[in-house]
Structure formats: structure tokens, C-alpha cells
Motif scaffolding. Structure first.
Motif, PDB file in Angstrom:
ATOM      1  N   TYR A  38       1.134  -1.697  -0.006  1.00 49.46           N
ATOM      2  CA  TYR A  38       0.198   0.153  -0.114  1.00 49.46           C
ATOM      3  C   TYR A  38       0.710   1.405  -0.292  1.00 49.46           C
ATOM      4  O   TYR A  38       1.990   1.609   0.228  1.00 49.46           O
ATOM      5  N   PHE A  39       0.456   2.285  -0.841  1.00 47.33           N
ATOM      6  CA  PHE A  39       1.124   3.614  -0.655  1.00 47.33           C
ATOM      7  C   PHE A  39       0.404   4.789  -0.191  1.00 47.33           C
ATOM      8  O   PHE A  39      -1.490   4.628  -0.167  1.00 47.33           O
ATOM      9  N   ILE A  40       0.672   5.405   1.290  1.00 44.16           N
ATOM     10  CA  ILE A  40      -0.602   6.290   1.748  1.00 44.16           C
ATOM     11  C   ILE A  40      -0.725   7.478   0.938  1.00 44.16           C
ATOM     12  O   ILE A  40       0.228   8.477   0.858  1.00 44.16           O
ATOM     13  N   VAL A  41      -1.904   7.567   0.639  1.00 44.49           N
ATOM     14  CA  VAL A  41      -2.487   9.475  -0.045  1.00 44.49           C
ATOM     15  C   VAL A  41      -2.611  10.452   0.838  1.00 44.49           C
ATOM     16  O   VAL A  41      -1.928  11.514   0.889  1.00 44.49           O
ATOM     17  N   SER A  42      -3.170  10.017   2.155  1.00 49.78           N
ATOM     18  CA  SER A  42      -4.010  10.943   2.266  1.00 49.78           C
ATOM     19  C   SER A  42      -3.443  10.167   4.427  1.00 49.78           C
ATOM     20  O   SER A  42      -3.556   9.325   4.189  1.00 49.78           O
ATOM     21  N   GLY A  43      -3.584  10.597   5.258  1.00 44.53           N
ATOM     22  CA  GLY A  43      -3.781   9.968   6.717  1.00 44.53           C
ATOM     23  C   GLY A  43      -2.620   9.656   6.945  1.00 44.53           C
ATOM     24  O   GLY A  43      -1.063   9.070   6.699  1.00 44.53           O
ATOM     25  N   ALA A  44      -2.398   8.531   8.036  1.00 44.11           N
ATOM     26  CA  ALA A  44      -1.276   8.225   8.662  1.00 44.11           C
ATOM     27  C   ALA A  44      -1.881   6.444   9.302  1.00 44.11           C
ATOM     28  O   ALA A  44      -2.870   6.105   9.778  1.00 44.11           O
ATOM     29  N   VAL A  45      -0.214   5.887   8.708  1.00 47.82           N
ATOM     30  CA  VAL A  45      -1.009   4.271  10.186  1.00 47.82           C
ATOM     31  C   VAL A  45      -0.085   4.321  10.826  1.00 47.82           C
ATOM     32  O   VAL A  45       0.849   5.195  10.490  1.00 47.82           O
TER      33      VAL A  45
END
Ligand code: CMP
Length: 363
Positions: A284-291
Motif C-alpha cells: 500500500y502507498f499512503i495518499v492521505s492519513g497515517a498508519v
């Protein structure tokens, strides 16, 4: 648009739908004599309250168009040229216009059902349906033409074969056309059936042709929908991929290629994306938000432009850590088959992923 006007708009949209439901229910109830007698005033009040709301809706939308388009002339011309404006006007004017035209009360109220057209505005599926119908117009019309040809031929042959045996039902081509359309659409009321052997053979051929025509029609629509959804997803993904700096180096042409491989994936805050030990099926690539990556050394936060889930795809081993969304995230998902494809076509992107993976494994 500020939060206040957004709240007003969504409240108005809900009221609009309630008004449509009220008018439609009242018109339907009005055709049932027992209810119409018992609930007369409620039905009349619902129809007129709904119609008044529809009129207020037209006025409000005109006003909004004037304000947003800086001037009544431009605003009104933009609003009134839209199909939805005509639907609004028709919904508001239908019942009063029918009464003014001299129709009796019961018939005039039936025009209130036109309000149901307003619901089209709230369904993105209607736009999709319109685009599918426009894109697939040519093959759909060809199938329609084939249908008309088979229909006319079937009616003519039925007339030839059955006119002597059953002059009342097959005595002319228009009479036989009723049998032909009922048989072609496989409705088969049974009110007109061939009695001669050749007539029955013809009926069998016509039934099979009918199924074929409708199967073709359904197939064209289904593939039209699939194409349209793929196109919509592609455009959405294109925008998202272009936003991720990780991909910005590859240039506009290649963003299209990568966008085809990725799928948009949304997760709510607190939701687990995957658990440690699960098999790896995508990264997965993060476009917005955070994990948060829950590794034994302590949680690691990954934000926009970060990626995760690559280690299981590279090694083929199970997930090394659990990943949980810290807030609502938009992710781009790269499935394992697409990962292999990208590795072949864009090795420079894969080098970056491999380097980061090795760094993570060593930490
Ligand atoms: P994977 O093993 O497929 O699933 C868990 C993911 O967490 C892993 O891939 C990495 O993408 C990510 N990960 C593992 N260790 C770290 C780390 N130290 N820092 C950041 N991310 C990590």
C-alpha cells in the motif's frame, strides 16, 4: 463552501427527498378509493405541501445560481440550461398546470408523480447510466434494429402460416405482430398461439431469437457498465497517483500506466489494515492519513508518501507486523500480480522499494 452552508445544503437535500417521497406516497394513496376517502385532507395537504416545496426549491436554486455565477443573467442561463433545472420546474409546475389546463382533480394529482424524477440528482448511478447509454448507443441501436427485423419477419410468417386456421388472431400482420412481440420477449400470455405445425416451429425459432436478442442487449449494457466503472476508477486513481510524490518522478505518461495497476482503498481511523502473520497479497502507498506499524522495537508512524506491506511481497513470507490506520486513510493498493508487473516494467521504482525494505529489515 463553509461548514454552515454544507450543513444547510445537506439538510435541504434531505427535505427534498422527503418531499418527493411524501408527494409520491400521497398520489399513490389517492388512487385507492378507500384511503382517498379516509385520508382525503392528509393526501391533499401532502401533495400541495410537496408542490410548494418543489417551487421553493426552484427559487432557491435560481438564487444560488445567480449568487455563484455573479449575476442573474449568467446564473439563470447556466441553471436553466441544465437538465436538472427542467426536472425541478416540471415537478413544481405539473399539478398546478394540469389543474389550470382543465383536467379533473384526480387526473391532475397523478402529475405529482413526475416529482420522482428529482431523485435522479441524488444518484451518481443515473449519470453512469446516461454515459453507458451514450457510449453504447450504436451497438444498442443495432440490436434494436435486429429486434425490429425479427419481429416484422416473425409476424409476416405467422400471418402466412396461421391466417387460415385462426383468422381472428392472425388475420393481418398487425394482429400477428401482437403474438410476435409477446413471443419474442418470452412474455407468452398464451392468448394467441399457433395451432399449425409450421406455425409452432416458427414460434420455437422466434422464442430462441428473442432470448438471443435480449442476451445481446444485456451483454452490451453489462460491458458498457464495466468499461465505464473502469474508466472512472482509472481517472480517480490517476489523480491519486499524481498526488503521491513517490510516483511523481515517473512523468505524466507513466502515471497512467501505474494508475491502471493500483486500486483505491479507504480505511477508517483505528481499522487494522492487516495483521502480523497473515499472507501478503498487496502493498500500500499512503495518499492521505497515517498508519502505525506495530514492530517489536516500538510502533513506527508512516504518513503521506509512505508505503508498507512490501516485505511480504518481496520475500513471499507472512506479514512481519500489524498495521493499523491512525486516522481515515486513502491508500493505493498494489496487488501481488501488479507488483511483479511493475517490477518488470519500472525497475527504478522497485529499487527504491527494495532499499527501504532492506533498511526496515535491518532496523
Ligand atoms: P510486511 O512484512 O509485508 O507487513 C508489515 C509491514 O510493515 C512490512 O511489510 C513493512 O512494510 C512494514 N514495516 C516492517 N518493519 C518496519 C519498520 N521498522 N519501519 C517501518 N515499516 C516497517
Amino acid at each position: 463552501m463553509d461548514a454552515d452552508s454544507r450543513a444547510w445544503r445537506s439538510a435541504w437535500a434531505i427535505a427534498d427527498r422527503v418531499a418527493v417521497a411524501g408527494v409520491v406516497a400521497a398520489v399513490i394513496a389517492d388512487t385507492e378509493h378507500e384511503w382517498a376517502g379516509q385520508w382525503h385532507w392528509l393526501i391533499v395537504a401532502a401533495i400541495w405541501a410537496g408542490t410548494a416545496f418543489f417551487a421553493a426549491d426552484v427559487v432557491l436554486r435560481c438564487r444560488l445560481a445567480i449568487v455563484h455565477r455573479h449575476g442573474w443573467r449568467r446564473g439563470l442561463s447556466v441553471y436553466l440550461r441544465s437538465a436538472s433545472a427542467w426536472v425541478d420546474v416540471v415537478a413544481a409546475a405539473a399539478v398546478p398546470a394540469a389543474l389550470l389546463a382543465g383536467l379533473d382533480r384526480d387526473t391532475a394529482y397523478l402529475f405529482g408523480l413526475l416529482g420522482v424524477l428529482k431523485l435522479g440528482r441524488y444518484s451518481s448511478g443515473m449519470g453512469l447510466l446516461r454515459r453507458v447509454a451514450r457510449n453504447a448507443a450504436e451497438p444498442l441501436l443495432s440490436v434494436l434494429l435486429a429486434f425490429v427485423i425479427v419481429w416484422t419477419l416473425a409476424a409476416t410468417l405467422a400471418y402466412l402460416l396461421e391466417r387460415t386456421a385462426q383468422p381472428a388472431t392472425f388475420g393481418s400482420i398487425p394482429l400477428a405482430m401482437w403474438w410476435a412481440i409477446v413471443t419474442l420477449t418470452t412474455t407468452g400470455y398464451g392468448d394467441a398461439t399457433p395451432v399449425t405445425l409450421p406455425g409452432r416451429v416458427l414460434a420455437g425459432v422466434v422464442m430462441v431469437s428473442g432470448i438471443g436478442v435480449f442476451a445481446l442487449w444485456a451483454g452490451i449494457l453489462a460491458s458498457g457498465f464495466a468499461d465505464e466503472l473502469r474508466r472512472r476508477d482509472f481517472l480517480r486513481n490517476w489523480d491519486l497517483v499524481a498526488k503521491v510524490p513517490f510516483f511523481s518522478s515517473i512523468g505524466a505518461g507513466l502515471i497512467g500506466e501505474v494508475a491502471r495497476l493500483l486500486r483505491r482503498h479507504e480505511v477508517a481511523g483505528g481499522q487494522t489494515v492487516f495483521q502480523a502473520g497473515e499472507p501478503g497479497e498487496a502493498m500500500y502507498f499512503i495518499v492521505s492519513g497515517a498508519v502505525e506499524v506495530r514492530v517489536p522495537g516500538g510502533p513506527v508512524r508512516l504518513g503521506e508518501n509512505g508505503f508498507f506491506g512490501e516485505m511480504a511481497l518481496i520475500s513471499g513470507a507472512p506479514r512481519t507486523a500489524t498495521v493499523v490506520a491512525l486516522d481515515a486513510c486513502i491508500l493505493l493498493e498494489l496487488g501481488v500480480a501488479e507488483f511483479r508487473h511493475l517490477a518488470g516494467s519500472r525497475p527504478e521504482l522497485m529499487d527504491v522499494i527494495h532499499q527501504e525494505s532492506s533498511r526496515r529489515a535491518a532496523s
